[in-house]
Design a protein around this motif. Structure first.
Motif, PDB file in Angstrom:
ATOM      1  N   MET A   1       0.828  -1.190   0.000  1.00 28.96           N
ATOM      2  CA  MET A   1       0.000   0.000   0.000  1.00 28.96           C
ATOM      3  C   MET A   1       0.873   1.255   0.000  1.00 28.96           C
ATOM      4  SD  MET A   1      -2.924   1.406  -0.008  1.00 28.96           S
ATOM      5  CE  MET A   1      -3.346   3.118   0.191  1.00 28.96           C
ATOM      6  N   ARG A   2       1.906   1.256   0.823  1.00 27.13           N
ATOM      7  CA  ARG A   2       2.797   2.420   0.858  1.00 27.13           C
ATOM      8  C   ARG A   2       3.521   2.599  -0.477  1.00 27.13           C
ATOM      9  NH1 ARG A   2       3.637   0.577   6.338  1.00 27.13           N
ATOM     10  NH2 ARG A   2       2.804   2.125   7.790  1.00 27.13           N
ATOM     11  N   ALA A   3       3.934   1.479  -1.083  1.00 25.14           N
ATOM     12  CA  ALA A   3       4.630   1.564  -2.364  1.00 25.14           C
ATOM     13  C   ALA A   3       3.716   2.114  -3.450  1.00 25.14           C
ATOM     14  CB  ALA A   3       5.155   0.184  -2.766  1.00 25.14           C
ATOM     15  N   GLU A   4       2.457   1.678  -3.475  1.00 27.03           N
ATOM     16  CA  GLU A   4       1.525   2.162  -4.492  1.00 27.03           C
ATOM     17  C   GLU A   4       1.160   3.624  -4.253  1.00 27.03           C
ATOM     18  OE1 GLU A   4       0.058   0.620  -7.457  1.00 27.03           O
ATOM     19  OE2 GLU A   4       2.027  -0.162  -6.969  1.00 27.03           O
ATOM     20  N   ARG A   5       1.035   4.001  -2.996  1.00 25.23           N
ATOM     21  CA  ARG A   5       0.745   5.404  -2.680  1.00 25.23           C
ATOM     22  C   ARG A   5       1.893   6.293  -3.144  1.00 25.23           C
ATOM     23  NH1 ARG A   5       1.682   8.943   1.698  1.00 25.23           N
ATOM     24  NH2 ARG A   5      -0.049  10.387   2.093  1.00 25.23           N
ATOM     25  N   ALA A   6       3.134   5.875  -2.880  1.00 22.34           N
ATOM     26  CA  ALA A   6       4.286   6.653  -3.324  1.00 22.34           C
ATOM     27  C   ALA A   6       4.333   6.738  -4.849  1.00 22.34           C
ATOM     28  CB  ALA A   6       5.572   6.022  -2.786  1.00 22.34           C
ATOM     29  N   GLU A   7       3.979   5.629  -5.520  1.00 20.95           N
ATOM     30  CA  GLU A   7       3.953   5.619  -6.987  1.00 20.95           C
ATOM     31  C   GLU A   7       2.940   6.632  -7.508  1.00 20.95           C
ATOM     32  OE1 GLU A   7       6.069   4.282  -9.822  1.00 20.95           O
ATOM     33  OE2 GLU A   7       5.721   2.438  -8.655  1.00 20.95           O
ATOM     34  N   MET A   8       1.763   6.676  -6.897  1.00 20.79           N
ATOM     35  CA  MET A   8       0.734   7.609  -7.335  1.00 20.79           C
ATOM     36  C   MET A   8       1.146   9.054  -7.078  1.00 20.79           C
ATOM     37  SD  MET A   8      -2.241   7.960  -8.783  1.00 20.79           S
ATOM     38  CE  MET A   8      -3.139   6.403  -8.657  1.00 20.79           C
ATOM     39  N   LEU A   9       1.748   9.327  -5.939  1.00 18.73           N
ATOM     40  CA  LEU A   9       2.179  10.693  -5.636  1.00 18.73           C
ATOM     41  C   LEU A   9       3.266  11.146  -6.607  1.00 18.73           C
ATOM     42  CD1 LEU A   9       2.190  10.557  -1.734  1.00 18.73           C
ATOM     43  CD2 LEU A   9       0.664  11.928  -3.179  1.00 18.73           C
ATOM     44  N   ALA A  85      -6.241  11.115   3.008  1.00 23.44           N
ATOM     45  CA  ALA A  85      -7.083   9.923   3.159  1.00 23.44           C
ATOM     46  C   ALA A  85      -6.273   8.640   3.006  1.00 23.44           C
ATOM     47  CB  ALA A  85      -8.220   9.953   2.138  1.00 23.44           C
ATOM     48  N   THR A  86      -5.366   8.612   2.051  1.00 26.89           N
ATOM     49  CA  THR A  86      -4.574   7.392   1.871  1.00 26.89           C
ATOM     50  C   THR A  86      -3.579   7.207   3.015  1.00 26.89           C
ATOM     51  OG1 THR A  86      -3.081   8.614   0.387  1.00 26.89           O
ATOM     52  CG2 THR A  86      -4.832   7.279  -0.638  1.00 26.89           C
ATOM     53  N   ARG A  87      -3.069   8.301   3.556  1.00 28.61           N
ATOM     54  CA  ARG A  87      -2.174   8.190   4.723  1.00 28.61           C
ATOM     55  C   ARG A  87      -2.941   7.618   5.917  1.00 28.61           C
ATOM     56  NH1 ARG A  87      -0.653  13.154   5.061  1.00 28.61           N
ATOM     57  NH2 ARG A  87      -2.214  13.779   6.595  1.00 28.61           N
ATOM     58  N   ARG A  88      -4.146   8.116   6.147  1.00 30.38           N
ATOM     59  CA  ARG A  88      -4.936   7.627   7.273  1.00 30.38           C
ATOM     60  C   ARG A  88      -5.369   6.175   7.061  1.00 30.38           C
ATOM     61  NH1 ARG A  88      -8.932  12.804   8.641  1.00 30.38           N
ATOM     62  NH2 ARG A  88      -7.274  14.171   9.474  1.00 30.38           N
ATOM     63  N   ALA A  89      -5.740   5.833   5.845  1.00 29.43           N
ATOM     64  CA  ALA A  89      -6.157   4.449   5.561  1.00 29.43           C
ATOM     65  C   ALA A  89      -4.986   3.485   5.750  1.00 29.43           C
ATOM     66  CB  ALA A  89      -6.712   4.339   4.148  1.00 29.43           C
ATOM     67  N   THR A  90      -3.792   3.914   5.373  1.00 31.72           N
ATOM     68  CA  THR A  90      -2.605   3.074   5.544  1.00 31.72           C
ATOM     69  C   THR A  90      -2.301   2.880   7.027  1.00 31.72           C
ATOM     70  OG1 THR A  90      -1.719   3.886   3.452  1.00 31.72           O
ATOM     71  CG2 THR A  90      -0.178   2.803   4.938  1.00 31.72           C
ATOM     72  N   THR A  91      -2.423   3.946   7.806  1.00 32.08           N
ATOM     73  CA  THR A  91      -2.222   3.840   9.261  1.00 32.08           C
ATOM     74  C   THR A  91      -3.255   2.917   9.876  1.00 32.08           C
ATOM     75  OG1 THR A  91      -1.295   6.073   9.343  1.00 32.08           O
ATOM     76  CG2 THR A  91      -2.102   5.150  11.418  1.00 32.08           C
ATOM     77  N   LEU A  92      -4.510   3.053   9.444  1.00 34.35           N
ATOM     78  CA  LEU A  92      -5.577   2.195   9.949  1.00 34.35           C
ATOM     79  C   LEU A  92      -5.298   0.729   9.620  1.00 34.35           C
ATOM     80  CD1 LEU A  92      -8.391   1.863  11.234  1.00 34.35           C
ATOM     81  CD2 LEU A  92      -9.373   2.257   8.956  1.00 34.35           C
ATOM     82  N   ASP A  94      -2.413  -0.649   9.129  1.00 32.72           N
ATOM     83  CA  ASP A  94      -1.291  -1.078   9.958  1.00 32.72           C
ATOM     84  C   ASP A  94      -1.760  -1.493  11.352  1.00 32.72           C
ATOM     85  OD1 ASP A  94       1.338  -1.569   9.455  1.00 32.72           O
ATOM     86  OD2 ASP A  94       2.052   0.433   9.994  1.00 32.72           O
ATOM     87  N   LEU A  95      -2.726  -0.759  11.888  1.00 29.44           N
ATOM     88  CA  LEU A  95      -3.247  -1.079  13.219  1.00 29.44           C
ATOM     89  C   LEU A  95      -4.133  -2.320  13.184  1.00 29.44           C
ATOM     90  CD1 LEU A  95      -4.193   2.529  14.405  1.00 29.44           C
ATOM     91  CD2 LEU A  95      -2.251   1.150  15.205  1.00 29.44           C
ATOM     92  N   ILE A  96      -5.050  -2.372  12.223  1.00 32.46           N
ATOM     93  CA  ILE A  96      -6.036  -3.450  12.177  1.00 32.46           C
ATOM     94  C   ILE A  96      -5.380  -4.796  11.921  1.00 32.46           C
ATOM     95  CG2 ILE A  96      -7.895  -4.384  10.714  1.00 32.46           C
ATOM     96  CD1 ILE A  96      -9.048  -1.590  10.613  1.00 32.46           C
ATOM     97  N   GLY A 121      -6.633  -3.176   2.591  1.00 33.36           N
ATOM     98  CA  GLY A 121      -5.376  -3.295   1.857  1.00 33.36           C
ATOM     99  C   GLY A 121      -5.567  -3.766   0.437  1.00 33.36           C
ATOM    100  N   GLY A 122      -6.323  -4.839   0.252  1.00 24.85           N
ATOM    101  CA  GLY A 122      -6.494  -5.401  -1.073  1.00 24.85           C
ATOM    102  C   GLY A 122      -7.194  -4.463  -2.028  1.00 24.85           C
ATOM    103  N   ALA A 123      -8.315  -3.884  -1.579  1.00 25.17           N
ATOM    104  CA  ALA A 123      -9.085  -3.013  -2.466  1.00 25.17           C
ATOM    105  C   ALA A 123      -8.296  -1.770  -2.849  1.00 25.17           C
ATOM    106  CB  ALA A 123     -10.400  -2.625  -1.801  1.00 25.17           C
ATOM    107  N   LEU A 124      -7.581  -1.175  -1.891  1.00 26.27           N
ATOM    108  CA  LEU A 124      -6.857   0.054  -2.198  1.00 26.27           C
ATOM    109  C   LEU A 124      -5.619  -0.202  -3.060  1.00 26.27           C
ATOM    110  CD1 LEU A 124      -7.129   2.164   1.072  1.00 26.27           C
ATOM    111  CD2 LEU A 124      -8.163   2.629  -1.148  1.00 26.27           C
ATOM    112  N   VAL A 125      -4.904  -1.285  -2.809  1.00 27.15           N
ATOM    113  CA  VAL A 125      -3.758  -1.599  -3.666  1.00 27.15           C
ATOM    114  C   VAL A 125      -4.247  -1.910  -5.085  1.00 27.15           C
ATOM    115  CG1 VAL A 125      -1.843  -3.192  -4.074  1.00 27.15           C
ATOM    116  CG2 VAL A 125      -2.311  -2.377  -1.764  1.00 27.15           C
ATOM    117  N   PHE A 126      -5.325  -2.678  -5.186  1.00 25.54           N
ATOM    118  CA  PHE A 126      -5.912  -2.989  -6.498  1.00 25.54           C
ATOM    119  C   PHE A 126      -6.331  -1.709  -7.216  1.00 25.54           C
ATOM    120  CE2 PHE A 126     -10.052  -3.504  -8.685  1.00 25.54           C
ATOM    121  CZ  PHE A 126      -9.654  -4.273  -9.763  1.00 25.54           C
TER     122      PHE A 126
END
Length: 251
Positions: A1-9, A85-92, A94-96, A121-126
């Motif tokens: 998720m972090r890798a895909e977020r960085a790619e998008m940014l 939103a993606t930062r918060r979802a990634t943190t969430l 990580d916790l869950i 994780g799956g839906a957002l990475v997809f």
């Protein structure tokens, strides 16, 4: 998720204003709309569901509402929501994923129920992976961003989970016999399907075996293209395999 977020940014930060407002390959959506969609989706994971979401019967129709409401947003507004939103979802996530809540099964409109950790994780990475590589970069004539086995495994795990539910809800005719799907390359594997959905490969026979590159599955597996035009090989019952493949449409 972090890798895909960085790619998008990285990708969005390099766009000109004309590219930002250019049409994407997703019908009716600009590049800006695709980013807005992903940001809105990420936000949904940590905010209470709206009445619209609770009443929805189609995920595709549900996705249109947030995009429509953001069409007049500035580029800065869309990117601010996406980043937050993606930062918060990634943190969430990580916790869950460190708690039993990761296995809690959550409904997703008509697509059935999924473990919460997989849903986030799956839906957002997809979403990131598929939109960026199949809707955004090609529409702008830009090189397709690279990927790796970890990201492809996340994408395929989500797609197979959705496909399993879809098959169970509306199995192709003749699927009382098993079909094996082997996706080769990064993140690939083999999965079996019958009228009950997906199952782990085991002893016994399959009526048909479908083999294709894993990297192409997000394209034809979402019906962005036809499997018939892709590098798909079938052995065994070709008619059964074709009926199965014609029904594959992971949202």
């Amino acid at each position: 998720m972090r890798a895909e977020r960085a790619e998008m940014l990285d990708f969005t930060s390099s766009l000109t204003d004309d590219e930002w407002t250019a049409p994407s390959a997703a019908a009716g959506w600009r590049i800006a709309d695709v980013v807005a969609h992903i940001g809105a989706t990420a936000r949904n994971f940590y905010t209470p569901p709206s009445r619209e979401a609770l009443r929805a019967t189609s995920l595709e129709r549900l996705n249109e509402g947030p995009v429509d409401r953001r069409r007049d947003w500035s580029r800065a507004q869309v990117m601010a929501e996406y980043t937050r939103a993606t930062r918060r979802a990634t943190t969430l996530l990580d916790l869950i994923r460190r708690t039993p809540a990761t296995r809690l099964r959550i409904p997703l409109v008509e697509l059935g129920r999924y473990p919460l950790g997989l849903l986030i994780g799956g839906a957002l990475v997809f979403d990131h992976h598929t939109h960026l590589r199949h809707d955004m970069a090609p529409a702008l004539g830009r090189p397709t961003p690279s990927t790796d086995a970890d990201r492809m495994r996340a994408v395929l795990t989500w797609m197979i989970a959705v496909l399993s539910n879809q098959v169970a809800q509306a199995p192709a005719a003749g699927l009382d016999a098993r079909v094996a799907l082997t996706l080769t390359g990064p993140g690939g594997g083999t999965w079996w399907f019958d009228e009950a959905g997906g199952l782990a490969p085991a002893g016994g026979a399959v009526a048909a075996h479908v083999t294709a590159p894993a990297l192409a599955f997000p394209d034809w597996g979402t019906q962005r293209s036809s499997w018939r035009d892709s590098d798909v090989t079938i052995t065994g019952d070709t008619d059964l395999a074709a009926r199965f493949l014609d029904a594959v449409n992971v949202i």
